[in-house]
Design a protein around this motif. Sequence first.
Motif, PDB file in Angstrom:
ATOM      1  N   LEU A  34      -1.492   6.994   9.344  1.00 27.62           N
ATOM      2  CA  LEU A  34      -2.310   6.738   8.158  1.00 27.62           C
ATOM      3  C   LEU A  34      -3.774   6.813   8.564  1.00 27.62           C
ATOM      4  CD1 LEU A  34      -0.465   3.695   6.530  1.00 27.62           C
ATOM      5  CD2 LEU A  34      -0.552   6.032   5.643  1.00 27.62           C
ATOM      6  N   MET A  67      -6.834   4.113   1.782  1.00 32.48           N
ATOM      7  CA  MET A  67      -5.739   4.453   2.687  1.00 32.48           C
ATOM      8  C   MET A  67      -5.171   5.805   2.273  1.00 32.48           C
ATOM      9  SD  MET A  67      -2.115   2.483   3.154  1.00 32.48           S
ATOM     10  CE  MET A  67      -2.004   2.372   1.376  1.00 32.48           C
ATOM     11  N   GLY A  96       1.236  -0.155   4.744  1.00 32.56           N
ATOM     12  CA  GLY A  96      -0.092   0.250   4.292  1.00 32.56           C
ATOM     13  C   GLY A  96      -1.088  -0.888   4.309  1.00 32.56           C
ATOM     14  N   ARG A 105       1.081   4.196  -2.926  1.00 33.16           N
ATOM     15  CA  ARG A 105       0.830   5.624  -2.736  1.00 33.16           C
ATOM     16  C   ARG A 105       2.011   6.467  -3.210  1.00 33.16           C
ATOM     17  NH1 ARG A 105       0.643   7.954   1.430  1.00 33.16           N
ATOM     18  NH2 ARG A 105       1.585   6.481   2.881  1.00 33.16           N
ATOM     19  N   GLY A 138       0.784  -1.224   0.000  1.00 34.07           N
ATOM     20  CA  GLY A 138       0.000   0.000   0.000  1.00 34.07           C
ATOM     21  C   GLY A 138       0.818   1.275   0.000  1.00 34.07           C
ATOM     22  N   ASN A 139       1.839   1.358   0.856  1.00 34.55           N
ATOM     23  CA  ASN A 139       2.624   2.586   0.922  1.00 34.55           C
ATOM     24  C   ASN A 139       3.424   2.820  -0.357  1.00 34.55           C
ATOM     25  OD1 ASN A 139       1.972   3.790   3.417  1.00 34.55           O
ATOM     26  ND2 ASN A 139       3.253   2.350   4.525  1.00 34.55           N
ATOM     27  N   SER A 156      -2.000  -1.779   7.784  1.00 41.99           N
ATOM     28  CA  SER A 156      -2.917  -0.802   8.368  1.00 41.99           C
ATOM     29  C   SER A 156      -4.346  -1.075   7.910  1.00 41.99           C
ATOM     30  CB  SER A 156      -2.499   0.614   7.989  1.00 41.99           C
ATOM     31  OG  SER A 156      -1.219   0.915   8.495  1.00 41.99           O
TER      32      SER A 156
END
Length: 279
Positions: A248, A259, A219, A86, A82-83, A222
């Motif tokens: 986050l 997210m 991410g 992003r 996820g991170n 989370s």
Amino acid sequence: MADMSMQSEPHFPFMKMHGLGNDFVVVDARRDALEITPALAQGIAHRQFGVGFDQLALMTQGTGDAHLTFYNADGSTSAACGNATRCIARHLMEESGKSELHLTTDRGDLFARDAGDGLTSVNMGQPQLDWRDIPLSEEMDTLELPIEGAPSATGMGNPHCTFFVEDADLIPLAEFGPRYEHHPLYPQRTNVQVAHLVGPDHIRMRVWERGVGITLASGSSSCATAVAAARRGLTGRKVQIDLDGGTLWIDWRDDGVWMTGPTMHVFSGQFTRAFLESL
């Protein structure tokens, strides 16, 4: 005698990025192909002999704005990160001038948007809640696993095991994480989270990442923790999660788990031919 000028010639560009200290090497192979082998990923991941990363992300041409493939520090692959998604989305928005993007991954189609104030949001898709999809090794209730501490299992394109504890900061994560990463209920290993409630819709979480170890943020972890907390009735579907590297915001909507958080492009560089050939 070897031509040292050729050996040190810049060969392949990369970007170093992070989301809350969860750091990545991003290789743009949309024009020039580069095959990532486990040995190459491990070499780049080494924080003394290489560049260092939690994940390596390879950008290639896709049916959307780009296709992303993710590699862990041990050379294994992950369908989702996820991170990193992003971070790459922010880079592609700045490159293209777009405020919304369509990215493809082994997890499926992901959609990203500019959330304003320098923040970037990514829809990580719907969570996988059936034991087959996470996957687990046998049929069971994924809300409370038959493991000491009754953690929840969630799939976000990669498997997760979330423990809700009294104080996440007191858990010896370096010992706790690997014990459950390799638990026999998880045939593909798992990411491990320890979390506690700070207040209404506010969670403190720490992460042991499959194939990496302790990370400052994650991410997909989370997202998985937010989903598990909502399923257990501990929070609503929109929560703030404080990680070692920052905060986050997770929102489990009808169209998926969104997210939102900051990103950072730290520097750009080039692998030399000598380094790549050494791997």
